[in-house]
Scaffold this active site. Structure first.
Site, PDB file in Angstrom:
ATOM      1  N   ARG A   1       0.834  -1.210   0.000  1.00 19.85           N
ATOM      2  CA  ARG A   1       0.000   0.000   0.000  1.00 19.85           C
ATOM      3  C   ARG A   1       0.869   1.261   0.000  1.00 19.85           C
ATOM      4  O   ARG A   1       0.526   2.262  -0.612  1.00 19.85           O
ATOM      5  CB  ARG A   1      -0.929   0.000   1.226  1.00 19.85           C
ATOM      6  CG  ARG A   1      -1.977  -1.110   1.156  1.00 19.85           C
ATOM      7  CD  ARG A   1      -2.895  -1.071   2.355  1.00 19.85           C
ATOM      8  NE  ARG A   1      -3.704   0.126   2.415  1.00 19.85           N
ATOM      9  CZ  ARG A   1      -4.267   0.587   3.537  1.00 19.85           C
ATOM     10  NH1 ARG A   1      -4.093  -0.040   4.672  1.00 19.85           N
ATOM     11  NH2 ARG A   1      -5.004   1.670   3.510  1.00 19.85           N
TER      12      ARG A   1
ATOM     13  N   CYS B   1      13.880  -2.977  14.668  1.00 25.94           N
ATOM     14  CA  CYS B   1      14.296  -1.713  15.248  1.00 25.94           C
ATOM     15  C   CYS B   1      15.799  -1.748  15.550  1.00 25.94           C
ATOM     16  O   CYS B   1      16.286  -2.733  16.113  1.00 25.94           O
ATOM     17  CB  CYS B   1      13.511  -1.489  16.541  1.00 25.94           C
ATOM     18  SG  CYS B   1      14.022  -0.060  17.497  1.00 25.94           S
TER      19      CYS B   1
ATOM     20  N   SER C   1     -17.612   8.716   5.177  1.00 25.46           N
ATOM     21  CA  SER C   1     -18.913   8.069   5.363  1.00 25.46           C
ATOM     22  C   SER C   1     -19.456   8.354   6.757  1.00 25.46           C
ATOM     23  O   SER C   1     -20.623   8.100   7.032  1.00 25.46           O
ATOM     24  CB  SER C   1     -18.773   6.568   5.138  1.00 25.46           C
ATOM     25  OG  SER C   1     -17.748   6.052   5.950  1.00 25.46           O
TER      26      SER C   1
ATOM     27  N   ASN D   1     -20.102  15.429  -0.106  1.00 24.37           N
ATOM     28  CA  ASN D   1     -19.918  13.992  -0.276  1.00 24.37           C
ATOM     29  C   ASN D   1     -20.594  13.543  -1.575  1.00 24.37           C
ATOM     30  O   ASN D   1     -21.569  14.137  -2.018  1.00 24.37           O
ATOM     31  CB  ASN D   1     -20.529  13.229   0.918  1.00 24.37           C
ATOM     32  CG  ASN D   1     -19.974  11.810   1.025  1.00 24.37           C
ATOM     33  OD1 ASN D   1     -20.082  10.999   0.112  1.00 24.37           O
ATOM     34  ND2 ASN D   1     -19.363  11.519   2.159  1.00 24.37           N
TER      35      ASN D   1
ATOM     36  N   HIS E   1      -5.519   8.960  12.100  1.00 24.20           N
ATOM     37  CA  HIS E   1      -5.229   7.534  11.919  1.00 24.20           C
ATOM     38  C   HIS E   1      -3.774   7.277  11.540  1.00 24.20           C
ATOM     39  O   HIS E   1      -3.443   6.188  11.073  1.00 24.20           O
ATOM     40  CB  HIS E   1      -6.164   6.934  10.860  1.00 24.20           C
ATOM     41  CG  HIS E   1      -7.593   6.869  11.312  1.00 24.20           C
ATOM     42  ND1 HIS E   1      -8.634   6.529  10.494  1.00 24.20           N
ATOM     43  CD2 HIS E   1      -8.149   7.112  12.531  1.00 24.20           C
ATOM     44  CE1 HIS E   1      -9.773   6.564  11.185  1.00 24.20           C
ATOM     45  NE2 HIS E   1      -9.507   6.919  12.413  1.00 24.20           N
TER      46      HIS E   1
END
Ligand code: APR
Length: 245
Positions: free
Chosen positions: A70, A147, A189, A213, A119
């Site tokens: 992604r 890490c 939404s 929207n 987020h």
């Protein structure tokens, strides 16, 4: 689009504006929404089963690879006219807070400054143990990169299902929503909490709620103004009206 003159006047005389955005604002950049982002290899997985601490504990490499894929998709994506219209809006108002549920980083890329990423951000990676951010990691690694400080597994800096939102951002978002004179809900939404409840808190507070929207949402009946269509088309038109004399 026909914008009521009362709204234009209200915006021209307001100094505190808050905006909440969701996946819809990035749609015209060609970015698939969370639930649509299931091509080829990933089609057999349910994203909600990949975006959780439990999924990461069960199969960290699977979750890491999904986010790496992604992250790669987001790299090629550029902001659209909707993102840029919000940059112009920020310059127009004394206090302007842009609250986003998107993890694509496109608001900052476009030039927005006061952005609260509720987020997180998919481009950032941190340690799942000690929280230290990683500057670099091996994208080709056969195992999940670790890490440098504590050897913990690295993970994307996004909020997973079941995790709490970053406290400082959430607090700032609530304060901005309470204090604003006009609140925009754009391309969301409005079903995911607590972002969804921000708009309702605003309405209870007497501020004007404007929704943009492609479709009606649970917020629509409560909004003072609802503009149906693409944010990349509606926002530039609106901004033009409020910035001209
Ligand atoms: N312009 C305006 N609105 C649009 C456009 C557009 N071009 N395209 C789509 N929309 C609207 C859709 O009608 C829908 O209401 O954007 C909304 C997108 O809704 P969701 O996909 O549910 O996205 P969002 O509200 O951001 O989801 C919230 O849920 O999946 C989790 O963590 C994820 O941040 C995400 C959160």
């Amino acid at each position: 689009m026909n914008f009521p003159i009362e709204l234009i006047n209200k915006l021209k005389s307001s100094s505190r504006v808050a905006v909440l955005t969701g996946a819809g604002i990035s749609q015209e950049s060609g970015l698939k929404t969370f639930r649509d982002a299931q091509d080829g290899l990933w089609a057999k997985y349910n994203p909600t089963d990949l975006a959780s601490p439990e999924a990461f504990a069960r199969d960290p490499k699977l979750v890491w690879d999904w986010y790496a894929w992604r992250r790669e998709a987001v790299k090629g994506v550029r902001p659209n006219q909707g993102h840029y219209a919000l940059v112009e809006m920020e310059n127009k108002f004394l206090t302007f807070t842009l609250i986003t549920q998107n993890i694509d980083g496109l608001h900052r890329f476009a030039g927005s400054k006061n952005v609260l990423e509720l987020h997180g951000n998919i481009n950032l990676v941190r340690c799942s143990e000690c929280g230290t951010y990683a500057d670099e990691w091996d994208e080709e690694s056969e195992t999940v990169p670790q890490c440098k400080k504590c050897n913990g597994l690295l993970r994307p800096d996004v909020v997973w299902f079941g995790e709490s939102l970053p406290r400082a951002e959430l607090e700032a978002a609530v304060n901005a929503s309470r204090a604003c004179e006009v609140f925009f809900s754009i391309g969301t939404s409005g079903v995911v909490q607590p972002a969804a409840s921000l708009a309702h808190a605003v309405r209870d507070n007497g501020a004007v709620v404007v929704e943009i929207n492609a479709e009606e949402t649970p917020l629509t009946p409560k909004a003072n103004y609802f503009f149906q269509g693409k944010s990349g088309e509606i926002l530039p038109e609106l901004v033009k009206l409020i910035t001209e004399f």
